[in-house]
Design a protein around this motif. Structure first.
Motif, short mmCIF file in Angstrom:
data_model
loop_
_atom_site.label_atom_id
_atom_site.label_comp_id
_atom_site.label_asym_id
_atom_site.label_seq_id
_atom_site.Cartn_x
_atom_site.Cartn_y
_atom_site.Cartn_z
N GLN A 30 7.10 12.84 27.66
CA GLN A 30 6.89 12.22 28.97
C GLN A 30 6.53 13.25 30.03
OE1 GLN A 30 6.71 8.90 29.25
NE2 GLN A 30 7.12 8.90 27.04
N ILE A 31 7.06 14.46 29.90
CA ILE A 31 6.71 15.54 30.83
C ILE A 31 5.24 15.90 30.67
CG2 ILE A 31 7.08 17.97 31.39
CD1 ILE A 31 10.03 17.57 30.69
N PHE A 32 4.79 16.00 29.41
CA PHE A 32 3.37 16.30 29.16
C PHE A 32 2.47 15.18 29.70
CE2 PHE A 32 4.76 19.24 25.61
CZ PHE A 32 4.29 20.39 26.24
N ASN A 33 2.96 13.93 29.63
CA ASN A 33 2.19 12.79 30.13
C ASN A 33 2.33 12.61 31.64
OD1 ASN A 33 1.31 12.13 27.53
ND2 ASN A 33 3.06 10.79 27.16
N ARG A 34 3.17 13.45 32.26
CA ARG A 34 3.43 13.40 33.70
C ARG A 34 3.99 12.05 34.14
NH1 ARG A 34 -1.75 16.65 36.42
NH2 ARG A 34 -1.44 18.58 35.24
N ASN A 35 4.75 11.44 33.26
CA ASN A 35 5.42 10.18 33.58
C ASN A 35 6.86 10.52 33.98
OD1 ASN A 35 6.51 7.59 33.69
ND2 ASN A 35 5.26 6.86 32.01
N TYR A 36 7.04 10.89 35.23
CA TYR A 36 8.32 11.42 35.69
C TYR A 36 9.39 10.35 35.84
CZ TYR A 36 5.39 15.47 36.45
OH TYR A 36 4.52 16.51 36.26
N GLU A 37 8.99 9.10 35.96
CA GLU A 37 9.98 8.02 35.99
C GLU A 37 10.68 7.92 34.64
OE1 GLU A 37 10.21 3.16 36.62
OE2 GLU A 37 8.42 4.26 37.25
N ASN A 38 9.90 8.05 33.56
CA ASN A 38 10.49 8.02 32.22
C ASN A 38 11.30 9.29 31.94
OD1 ASN A 38 9.44 5.52 31.70
ND2 ASN A 38 7.73 6.24 30.46
N VAL A 39 10.89 10.39 32.55
CA VAL A 39 11.68 11.63 32.41
C VAL A 39 13.07 11.41 32.99
CG1 VAL A 39 11.90 14.03 33.14
CG2 VAL A 39 9.68 13.15 32.41
N PHE A 40 13.12 10.74 34.14
CA PHE A 40 14.42 10.41 34.76
C PHE A 40 15.25 9.52 33.83
CE2 PHE A 40 16.89 7.26 37.17
CZ PHE A 40 17.82 8.10 37.77
N LEU A 41 14.60 8.53 33.20
CA LEU A 41 15.32 7.66 32.27
C LEU A 41 15.89 8.44 31.09
CD1 LEU A 41 13.05 4.46 32.10
CD2 LEU A 41 15.33 4.65 33.11
N CYS A 42 15.15 9.43 30.63
CA CYS A 42 15.63 10.28 29.53
C CYS A 42 16.84 11.09 29.95
CB CYS A 42 14.52 11.21 29.05
SG CYS A 42 13.16 10.38 28.19
N ILE A 43 16.79 11.65 31.16
CA ILE A 43 17.93 12.42 31.68
C ILE A 43 19.14 11.51 31.83
CG2 ILE A 43 18.79 13.74 33.65
CD1 ILE A 43 15.92 14.70 34.10
N LEU A 44 18.90 10.30 32.34
CA LEU A 44 19.98 9.32 32.48
C LEU A 44 20.57 8.97 31.12
CD1 LEU A 44 21.63 7.28 34.17
CD2 LEU A 44 19.74 5.66 33.88
N THR A 45 19.72 8.80 30.11
CA THR A 45 20.19 8.47 28.77
C THR A 45 21.04 9.59 28.19
OG1 THR A 45 18.19 7.15 28.39
CG2 THR A 45 19.47 7.76 26.46
N LEU A 46 20.61 10.83 28.39
CA LEU A 46 21.41 11.98 27.90
C LEU A 46 22.79 11.99 28.53
CD1 LEU A 46 18.71 14.82 27.92
CD2 LEU A 46 19.70 13.69 25.92
N ALA A 47 22.86 11.64 29.82
CA ALA A 47 24.15 11.58 30.50
C ALA A 47 25.00 10.43 29.96
CB ALA A 47 23.94 11.43 32.00
#
Length: 280
Positions: free
Chosen positions: A40-57
């Motif tokens: 998602q970082i490579f795709n510059r989809n930062y909203e999904n990056v936030f979802l991934c960080i939230l999921t890790l938490a």
């Protein structure tokens, strides 16, 4: 404060490794989330990056609860919670399973109702078996509390979805295409008489046809369906919980979903504190 956080961090690591089955699931899902986040970082989809960080938490939450509240989660319950988080956030939101598989949301809400009832039941069960308390609750009352707890969680989640849709502009309350509507607003006599308009094949908004094949219901049907399947999940576990208490804890199935107070030998937060004190 920093010392406390360090102790909690070490205790959570020990907690994660306590059960082999759940730890394998945790590390597998964690690796998949990290891989998804990189993509998602490579795709510059930062909203999904936030979802991934939230999921890790969120994946750490079961271990955090066990450490901080000194509660032992059964391995089955812990694995289901981990898979549920991954299924809702990564598969549901990022991989669009909510759209690709129409029943995905229904399955998760049914499971949520079941799990929430299990958690509500376990809270009452822990209090019921506490020698310091001077009251005992009947099996019927315990089942009722579990059911009410589950439905409350379901309603609060629907409040959250509604708030996100109206404040941020998301679409968590998925819309439904229907071919008829019944409303008193269609009554030309203004006498509060419901009028049905059927055979709706399309809707024109601001001169543009939506092309959806019907009228677009904005979230109401989805919300009610979610609450209904949550109700089913809550009822199912409440019934299991009732017979579990009636048979004095002999139900093997229910035991897999009911947390218990943690044994002192597995209180990893205290173990970490004692180890640190002995080395200082």
């Amino acid at each position: 404060m920093l010392k406390r956080l360090h102790h909690s961090k070490e205790a959570i690591k020990m907690e994660i490794r306590e059960h082999k089955s759940s730890s394998i699931v945790y590390f597998t899902l964690r690796a998949l989330v990290i891989l998804t986040m990189i993509l998602q970082i490579f795709n510059r989809n930062y909203e999904n990056v936030f979802l991934c960080i939230l999921t890790l938490a969120l994946l750490i939450v079961p271990s955090f609860i066990q450490v901080e509240f000194k509660i032992e989660l059964p391995t089955t319950l812990e694995i289901i919670i981990l898979v549920f988080i991954f299924s809702a956030e990564i598969l549901g939101e990022i991989k669009s399973f909510y759209i690709v598989f129409p029943m995905w949301d229904t399955i998760l809400h049914t499971l949520n109702g079941f799990l929430a009832a299990a958690i509500g039941f376990s809270l009452v069960d822990i209090l019921n078996n506490n020698d310091r308390l001077q009251f005992k609750m009947s099996p019927v009352f315990m089942a009722l509390v579990a059911f009410c707890f589950s439905m409350t969680i379901g309603v609060l989640w629907e409040f959250f979805e509604f708030g996100m849709d109206h404040l941020i502009g998301t679409d968590m309350q998925k819309d439904t295409v229907i071919n008829y509507i019944t409303s008193v607003a269609l009554d030309p006599t203004n006498s509060n008489r419901p009028v049905t308009m059927s055979g709706i094949n399309d809707v024109i908004v601001n001169g543009q046809a939506l092309g959806l094949g019907g009228y677009l219901d904005i979230g109401l049907i989805d919300t009610m369906e979610d609450l209904f399947v949550n109700f089913i999940g809550a009822v199912v576990f409440s019934i299991f919980g009732y017979f579990y208490v009636k048979k004095r804890g002999k139900g093997r199935f229910v035991k897999r979903f009911i947390p218990k107070p943690k044994d002192k030998k597995r209180d990893y937060l205290e173990i970490v504190k004692n180890n640190k004190q002995s080395t200082e």
